[in-house]
Design a protein around this motif. Structure first.
Motif, PDB file in Angstrom:
ATOM      1  N   LEU A  14       9.103  97.605  93.581  1.00 10.84           N
ATOM      2  CA  LEU A  14       9.328  96.295  92.914  1.00 10.84           C
ATOM      3  C   LEU A  14      10.093  96.491  91.614  1.00 10.84           C
ATOM      4  O   LEU A  14       9.970  97.548  90.954  1.00 10.84           O
ATOM      5  CB  LEU A  14       7.995  95.610  92.601  1.00 10.84           C
ATOM      6  CG  LEU A  14       7.191  95.044  93.761  1.00 10.84           C
ATOM      7  CD1 LEU A  14       5.827  94.615  93.275  1.00 10.84           C
ATOM      8  CD2 LEU A  14       7.927  93.853  94.390  1.00 10.84           C
ATOM      9  N   PRO A  15      10.870  95.433  91.194  1.00 15.52           N
ATOM     10  CA  PRO A  15      11.420  95.469  89.808  1.00 15.52           C
ATOM     11  C   PRO A  15      10.265  95.458  88.812  1.00 15.52           C
ATOM     12  O   PRO A  15       9.260  94.751  89.015  1.00 15.52           O
ATOM     13  CB  PRO A  15      12.245  94.185  89.729  1.00 15.52           C
ATOM     14  CG  PRO A  15      12.466  93.760  91.138  1.00 15.52           C
ATOM     15  CD  PRO A  15      11.300  94.239  91.928  1.00 15.52           C
ATOM     16  N   LEU A  16      10.405  96.235  87.743  1.00 16.22           N
ATOM     17  CA  LEU A  16       9.330  96.324  86.736  1.00 16.22           C
ATOM     18  C   LEU A  16       9.781  95.635  85.447  1.00 16.22           C
ATOM     19  O   LEU A  16      10.895  95.873  84.975  1.00 16.22           O
ATOM     20  CB  LEU A  16       9.006  97.792  86.465  1.00 16.22           C
ATOM     21  CG  LEU A  16       7.789  98.066  85.578  1.00 16.22           C
ATOM     22  CD1 LEU A  16       7.099  99.364  86.025  1.00 16.22           C
ATOM     23  CD2 LEU A  16       8.168  98.186  84.103  1.00 16.22           C
ATOM     24  N   LEU A  17       8.892  94.796  84.923  1.00 19.43           N
ATOM     25  CA  LEU A  17       9.176  94.086  83.663  1.00 19.43           C
ATOM     26  C   LEU A  17       8.117  94.464  82.628  1.00 19.43           C
ATOM     27  O   LEU A  17       6.969  94.027  82.719  1.00 19.43           O
ATOM     28  CB  LEU A  17       9.168  92.568  83.887  1.00 19.43           C
ATOM     29  CG  LEU A  17       9.360  91.705  82.639  1.00 19.43           C
ATOM     30  CD1 LEU A  17      10.726  91.961  82.010  1.00 19.43           C
ATOM     31  CD2 LEU A  17       9.213  90.213  82.967  1.00 19.43           C
ATOM     32  N   PRO A  18       8.464  95.309  81.631  1.00 21.29           N
ATOM     33  CA  PRO A  18       7.494  95.613  80.555  1.00 21.29           C
ATOM     34  C   PRO A  18       7.325  94.376  79.650  1.00 21.29           C
ATOM     35  O   PRO A  18       8.321  93.776  79.230  1.00 21.29           O
ATOM     36  CB  PRO A  18       8.155  96.755  79.792  1.00 21.29           C
ATOM     37  CG  PRO A  18       9.310  97.202  80.620  1.00 21.29           C
ATOM     38  CD  PRO A  18       9.719  96.036  81.437  1.00 21.29           C
ATOM     39  N   VAL A  19       6.082  94.003  79.389  1.00 25.44           N
ATOM     40  CA  VAL A  19       5.812  92.849  78.520  1.00 25.44           C
ATOM     41  C   VAL A  19       5.128  93.345  77.264  1.00 25.44           C
ATOM     42  O   VAL A  19       4.484  94.400  77.261  1.00 25.44           O
ATOM     43  CB  VAL A  19       4.946  91.779  79.241  1.00 25.44           C
ATOM     44  CG1 VAL A  19       5.699  91.175  80.406  1.00 25.44           C
ATOM     45  CG2 VAL A  19       3.623  92.377  79.709  1.00 25.44           C
ATOM     46  N   GLN A 105       5.144 105.647  90.672  1.00 22.76           N
ATOM     47  CA  GLN A 105       6.358 106.399  90.340  1.00 22.76           C
ATOM     48  C   GLN A 105       7.437 105.427  89.862  1.00 22.76           C
ATOM     49  O   GLN A 105       7.578 104.332  90.412  1.00 22.76           O
ATOM     50  CB  GLN A 105       6.864 107.181  91.560  1.00 22.76           C
ATOM     51  CG  GLN A 105       8.060 108.069  91.225  1.00 22.76           C
ATOM     52  CD  GLN A 105       8.567 108.822  92.449  1.00 22.76           C
ATOM     53  OE1 GLN A 105       7.915 108.780  93.517  1.00 22.76           O
ATOM     54  NE2 GLN A 105       9.675 109.501  92.334  1.00 22.76           N
ATOM     55  N   LEU A 106       8.152 105.824  88.809  1.00 21.11           N
ATOM     56  CA  LEU A 106       9.288 105.035  88.322  1.00 21.11           C
ATOM     57  C   LEU A 106      10.522 105.554  89.047  1.00 21.11           C
ATOM     58  O   LEU A 106      10.982 106.684  88.822  1.00 21.11           O
ATOM     59  CB  LEU A 106       9.443 105.215  86.814  1.00 21.11           C
ATOM     60  CG  LEU A 106      10.131 104.090  86.043  1.00 21.11           C
ATOM     61  CD1 LEU A 106       9.354 102.791  86.181  1.00 21.11           C
ATOM     62  CD2 LEU A 106      10.255 104.447  84.572  1.00 21.11           C
ATOM     63  N   THR A 107      11.032 104.743  89.968  1.00 25.72           N
ATOM     64  CA  THR A 107      12.097 105.225  90.844  1.00 25.72           C
ATOM     65  C   THR A 107      13.482 105.065  90.236  1.00 25.72           C
ATOM     66  O   THR A 107      14.413 105.788  90.600  1.00 25.72           O
ATOM     67  CB  THR A 107      12.037 104.487  92.196  1.00 25.72           C
ATOM     68  OG1 THR A 107      12.131 103.085  91.942  1.00 25.72           O
ATOM     69  CG2 THR A 107      10.729 104.800  92.912  1.00 25.72           C
ATOM     70  N   SER A 108      13.654 104.118  89.353  1.00 24.04           N
ATOM     71  CA  SER A 108      14.982 103.908  88.758  1.00 24.04           C
ATOM     72  C   SER A 108      14.825 103.299  87.359  1.00 24.04           C
ATOM     73  O   SER A 108      13.895 102.518  87.118  1.00 24.04           O
ATOM     74  CB  SER A 108      15.805 102.976  89.652  1.00 24.04           C
ATOM     75  OG  SER A 108      17.033 102.642  89.022  1.00 24.04           O
ATOM     76  N   GLN A 109      15.744 103.665  86.472  1.00 24.63           N
ATOM     77  CA  GLN A 109      15.722 103.098  85.121  1.00 24.63           C
ATOM     78  C   GLN A 109      17.006 102.351  84.787  1.00 24.63           C
ATOM     79  O   GLN A 109      17.164 101.850  83.682  1.00 24.63           O
ATOM     80  CB  GLN A 109      15.509 104.218  84.081  1.00 24.63           C
ATOM     81  CG  GLN A 109      14.171 104.904  84.221  1.00 24.63           C
ATOM     82  CD  GLN A 109      13.853 105.807  83.034  1.00 24.63           C
ATOM     83  OE1 GLN A 109      14.158 105.472  81.909  1.00 24.63           O
ATOM     84  NE2 GLN A 109      13.246 106.938  83.315  1.00 24.63           N
ATOM     85  N   SER A 110      17.926 102.263  85.710  1.00 23.68           N
ATOM     86  CA  SER A 110      19.186 101.564  85.469  1.00 23.68           C
ATOM     87  C   SER A 110      19.657 100.925  86.777  1.00 23.68           C
ATOM     88  O   SER A 110      19.533 101.535  87.858  1.00 23.68           O
ATOM     89  CB  SER A 110      20.236 102.543  84.946  1.00 23.68           C
ATOM     90  OG  SER A 110      21.461 101.909  84.715  1.00 23.68           O
ATOM     91  N   PRO A 111      20.136  99.692  86.767  1.00 28.03           N
ATOM     92  CA  PRO A 111      20.358  98.833  85.570  1.00 28.03           C
ATOM     93  C   PRO A 111      19.079  98.182  85.080  1.00 28.03           C
ATOM     94  O   PRO A 111      19.066  97.499  84.092  1.00 28.03           O
ATOM     95  CB  PRO A 111      21.352  97.805  86.096  1.00 28.03           C
ATOM     96  CG  PRO A 111      21.032  97.678  87.550  1.00 28.03           C
ATOM     97  CD  PRO A 111      20.602  99.042  88.008  1.00 28.03           C
ATOM     98  N   PHE A 112      17.969  98.376  85.833  1.00 27.28           N
ATOM     99  CA  PHE A 112      16.669  97.870  85.400  1.00 27.28           C
ATOM    100  C   PHE A 112      15.605  98.834  85.919  1.00 27.28           C
ATOM    101  O   PHE A 112      15.878  99.729  86.725  1.00 27.28           O
ATOM    102  CB  PHE A 112      16.436  96.442  85.909  1.00 27.28           C
ATOM    103  CG  PHE A 112      16.600  96.254  87.393  1.00 27.28           C
ATOM    104  CD1 PHE A 112      17.825  95.885  87.928  1.00 27.28           C
ATOM    105  CD2 PHE A 112      15.548  96.487  88.269  1.00 27.28           C
ATOM    106  CE1 PHE A 112      17.991  95.745  89.305  1.00 27.28           C
ATOM    107  CE2 PHE A 112      15.708  96.338  89.634  1.00 27.28           C
ATOM    108  CZ  PHE A 112      16.941  95.969  90.167  1.00 27.28           C
ATOM    109  N   LEU A 113      14.392  98.651  85.434  1.00 30.73           N
ATOM    110  CA  LEU A 113      13.306  99.542  85.845  1.00 30.73           C
ATOM    111  C   LEU A 113      12.808  99.144  87.221  1.00 30.73           C
ATOM    112  O   LEU A 113      12.529  97.961  87.494  1.00 30.73           O
ATOM    113  CB  LEU A 113      12.157  99.474  84.830  1.00 30.73           C
ATOM    114  CG  LEU A 113      12.481  99.905  83.389  1.00 30.73           C
ATOM    115  CD1 LEU A 113      11.279  99.698  82.484  1.00 30.73           C
ATOM    116  CD2 LEU A 113      12.903 101.362  83.352  1.00 30.73           C
ATOM    117  N   THR A 114      12.705 100.125  88.098  1.00 34.01           N
ATOM    118  CA  THR A 114      12.168  99.907  89.445  1.00 34.01           C
ATOM    119  C   THR A 114      11.007 100.877  89.634  1.00 34.01           C
ATOM    120  O   THR A 114      11.092 102.050  89.240  1.00 34.01           O
ATOM    121  CB  THR A 114      13.240 100.169  90.512  1.00 34.01           C
ATOM    122  OG1 THR A 114      14.397  99.393  90.198  1.00 34.01           O
ATOM    123  CG2 THR A 114      12.749  99.769  91.892  1.00 34.01           C
ATOM    124  N   ALA A 115       9.924 100.379  90.228  1.00 32.18           N
ATOM    125  CA  ALA A 115       8.722 101.204  90.350  1.00 32.18           C
ATOM    126  C   ALA A 115       8.128 101.093  91.746  1.00 32.18           C
ATOM    127  O   ALA A 115       8.203 100.037  92.393  1.00 32.18           O
ATOM    128  CB  ALA A 115       7.704 100.778  89.307  1.00 32.18           C
TER     129      ALA A 115
END
Length: 780
Positions: A14-19, A105-115
């Protein structure tokens, strides 16, 4: 609850949104503002797919680019219900929590965070046990109690809480509505056992209830304190009324009674009395602790302490007053006559307006001490204020009462200090008053120093008219030029010129020497001054019109004698002309070198300065040239113009004066006034310049025994000048026997003491011809 959430399929990635600053629980619906580029990209990606996004809280609020170590691993899978784009580039989304998830696991950090997100499935039992029901009821009751204490809980949330049957959902719902800190909320969401989480919520609610009880107790105490102070006020008022009935009084009543007694004794004018009564009634109804009470109390103190009707009785014995004036001051006949005239009129007419006198003269001639002497002669109080450097109008008129720390002006303060409404009030250094952005104090003096207006002088602080017509105002100044003309018009100017050497000698013997002997612990027999010694001090150790430096030098000799006595060398000392130098060193001021012989092109003039008169030599040389005129000696514009006028007169009357007309085209003329470092200006050197110029051009010598003063016109007329007495004193000091003055100054000869007139012969001249007849020798 929404049962359809169980049926929603949550993908593994899923896309991850830090709040920031909030923990989202399942079933929560709340708006979020998204501003970071990666976060907006994550929202867009979620909307493009199944609208699902993983929300997790970041550990540090200020972190702009959170990494895997900066976010909590447990969060909530949420659905984006709505999305709005704001004008500033940010995005507002409305999200609903669906289920808890754990970041694996954090799978991607660009262009957004994916986990990769693992769903956390909670155990849900069948029927609730009695213990669980009791726990849920306790939590509901705690929440109700908290809501009754004005906590920020909506009624809708309470209704939902009553209908929730699942312990885990109840714990999450309560935790999301009681405003916990991020750390506490994150700790709760990470507890996977529903019963354990509900127990933790129960403990948190118990703590919140204790805090609410303490907070309510503090608030109630504050209200009680306020109520207590109001109750005390009413009780004090009742007590005052009871004491009044019993004939007793409290401190404030005594205060007011004392003020009323003083008010009656002060005998205020009707207008002032009415205002004072009004303010006193306000004071009676005011609480002593009120902010305005002390201000009003101070104002009333000023009102009752001012001398509205208190006066001193004037000493109307003319002979006694004359004796007092003569005791305190030598000579100064004109001033003494004016004071005695005032007394005489006062004796014949009781109600009269006080004159506004202004003593003008060089420093040290006794202007200030003369004011004290006048007060002693009249039997009045003496008040002195210095106006030197005063730049604020409020110094004269005071500040308005609305300002913190406001006070009346110096005039009202001086009257309170004197305690009478008819003192001798000295305004020292009137010519030193300045002006800036705070106003012009000299403008405030216009009303004060006008006998037609000062019967109703208004001070900003008192704000009531005060009668100053009985006050005898005496102003002092060194020169009148800086004083505004409107103020000058209100003053009766009495000029005090400098003293002659003989007058200084008499004053030194009668006043200065006895005063310095007393000031230095000496007796008359301990040290004696010969007349020649004092005269040497006057001529060679001081250069002044007044007496301050002379007294300073006498004091210096007395101190040196006192030191000798303190060292055991106790024998009487006689200060003679020859021993002055042993006390004070070499002479500081040598007299202007006298002209030894009659010379061509050198004339003696007389000048006025702030510290007395001076002699002035004007030198003229001619040399081969083309007729140009050179002026040196740091001359002012007026003096330069006088030299031009003198040259024009000489050219116009060349034949009559015995001057070859061709000289003006063949010779250059250089006019110089020695003491070149000292600026000089004024028209009174006109005749001196003309005499020196004509002498140089005609070859006739100028008499060394003649000094002159006067302004010259192009027609050769001699116009009047000022400062005649000071100039005459300068001539006497330079041993000059003849002074040529303008005929129109004949009236001023009356002001010159007889002793001085015997030493100098005054020649009155109407035209330049008459000056030249006396000043120039015949050509041999």
């Amino acid at each position: 609850m929404n049962p359809t959430t169980k049926e929603i399929h949550i993908p593994e990635e899923l896309p991850l949104l830090p709040v920031r600053d909030v923990v989202i629980f399942p079933y929560m619906i709340l708006p979020l503002f998204v501003g970071r580029e990666k976060s907006i990209a994550a929202v867009d990606a979620a909307l493009a797919r199944d609208r699902l996004i993983f929300l997790t809280t970041q550990k540090e609020l200020a972190e702009e680019e959170p990494g895997p170590e900066d976010i909590y691993t447990v969060g909530t899978v949420a659905m984006i219900m709505r999305m709005f784009k704001l004008p500033d580039g940010r995005v507002k989304i409305l999200v609903q929590g669906l289920a808890k998830g754990r970041l694996t696991q954090l799978t991607s950090q660009s262009p957004f965070l994916t986990a990769q997100v693992e769903r956390i499935v909670e155990h849900r039992g069948g029927e609730l046990s009695l213990e669980t029901e009791a726990l849920m009821r306790t939590v509901r009751e705690q929440l109700s109690q908290l809501a009754e204490m004005d906590r920020a809980l909506s009624p809708e949330a309470l209704v939902i809480v009553e209908n929730v049957e699942d312990p885990g959902s109840l714990a999450d719902l309560v935790a999301s509505n009681i405003g916990l800190r991020v750390g506490e909320s994150q700790g709760l969401i990470e507890i996977s056992d529903p019963l354990e989480r509900l127990h933790r919520v129960k403990d948190i609610l118990a703590k919140e209830l204790e805090l609410a009880v303490v907070q309510d107790r503090i608030q109630s105490q504050a209200k009680e304190e306020m109520g207590k102070s109001q109750r005390e006020y009413f009780l004090r008022e009742q007590l005052r009324a009871i004491q009044a009935e019993l004939g007793e009084s409290d401190a404030r009543a005594e205060d007011v009674a004392e003020l009323r007694q003083k008010l009656d004794a002060a005998k205020l004018p009707e207008e002032a009395k009415g205002e004072a009564e009004k303010q006193l009634r306000r004071l009676e109804t005011m609480h002593p602790e009120a902010a305005e009470y002390s201000m009003l109390r101070t104002y009333m103190d000023w009102l009752v302490d001012l001398p509205w009707s208190r006066s001193t009785r004037d000493n109307l014995d003319i002979g006694k007053a004359r004796k007092v004036l003569d005791e305190d001051h030598y000579n100064l006949e004109k001033v003494k006559e004016r004071i005695l005239e005032f007394l005489a009129v006062r004796k014949l007419k009781k109600e009269m307006k006080g004159p506004i006198l202004c003593f003008v003269g060089p420093p040290g001639v006794g202007k200030t001490s003369l004011g004290k002497s006048v007060a002693r002669a009249l039997g009045r109080k003496f008040v002195r204020i210095s106006l030197g450097g005063v730049r604020d109008e409020a110094e004269i008129r005071g500040h308005r009462r609305t300002y913190v720390g406001a006070l009346p002006g110096r005039i009202i303060q001086g009257l309170k200090q004197a305690g009478t409404n008819n003192p001798v009030f000295m305004l020292d250094e009137l010519d030193k008053v300045g002006a800036d952005f705070r106003g012009d104090p000299s403008a405030a003096l216009l009303e004060l120093l006008d006998p037609e207006q000062n019967h109703a002088f208004s001070d900003h602080y008192i704000s009531l008219p005060f009668d100053l017509s009985k006050v005898l105002f005496i102003a002092t100044a060194n020169i009148m030029d800086p004083v505004p003309s409107a103020l000058k018009d209100r003053l009766e100017v009495i000029r005090l010129a400098g003293y002659t050497s003989e007058e200084k000698l008499s004053i030194a013997k009668r006043y200065l020497i006895p005063r310095q002997l007393d000031a230095n612990g000496l007796k008359t027999a301990d040290v004696r001054f010969s007349e020649n010694a004092v005269m040497k001090l006057i001529t060679e150790y001081t250069a002044e019109a007044g007496l301050r430096n002379l007294e300073r030098e006498l004091g210096s000799i007395c101190r040196k004698v006192a030191r000798r006595f303190a060292e055991g060398k106790r024998h009487s000392v006689l200060v003679t002309e020859s021993t002055v130098a042993s006390f004070l060193g070499a002479a500081r001021y040598l007299p202007e070198e006298e002209r030894r012989e009659n010379e061509i092109g050198v004339a003696t003039g007389l000048a006025w300065t702030e510290v007395g008169g001076e002699i002035l030599y004007v030198e003229v040389n001619t040399m081969k040239g083309k007729g140009s005129l050179t002026l040196t000696g740091q001359l002012g514009d007026v003096m330069k113009e006088s030299a031009q006028a003198a040259l024009s007169y000489a050219r116009a009357h060349a034949t009559e004066l015995g001057i070859d007309p061709n000289l003006f085209e063949e010779r250059d003329v250089h006019v110089h006034v020695p003491a070149g470092a000292i600026p000089k200006d004024g028209p009174s050197a006109g005749v001196t310049m003309a005499t020196a110029l004509i002498s140089a051009l005609s070859g006739r010598r100028v008499s060394k025994d003649v000094a002159m003063t006067g302004e010259i016109t192009l027609r050769g007329k001699v116009l009047p000048i000022g400062g005649l007495k000071e100039k005459a004193l300068a001539a006497v000091r330079a041993h000059i026997e003849t002074i040529v003055i303008p005929r129109r100054n004949e009236k001023d000869l009356e002001e010159i003491p007889k002793a001085l007139r015997k030493k100098v012969r005054f020649i009155l001249a109407r035209t330049m011809d008459e000056v030249l007849q006396v000043a120039l020798e015949e050509k041999t």
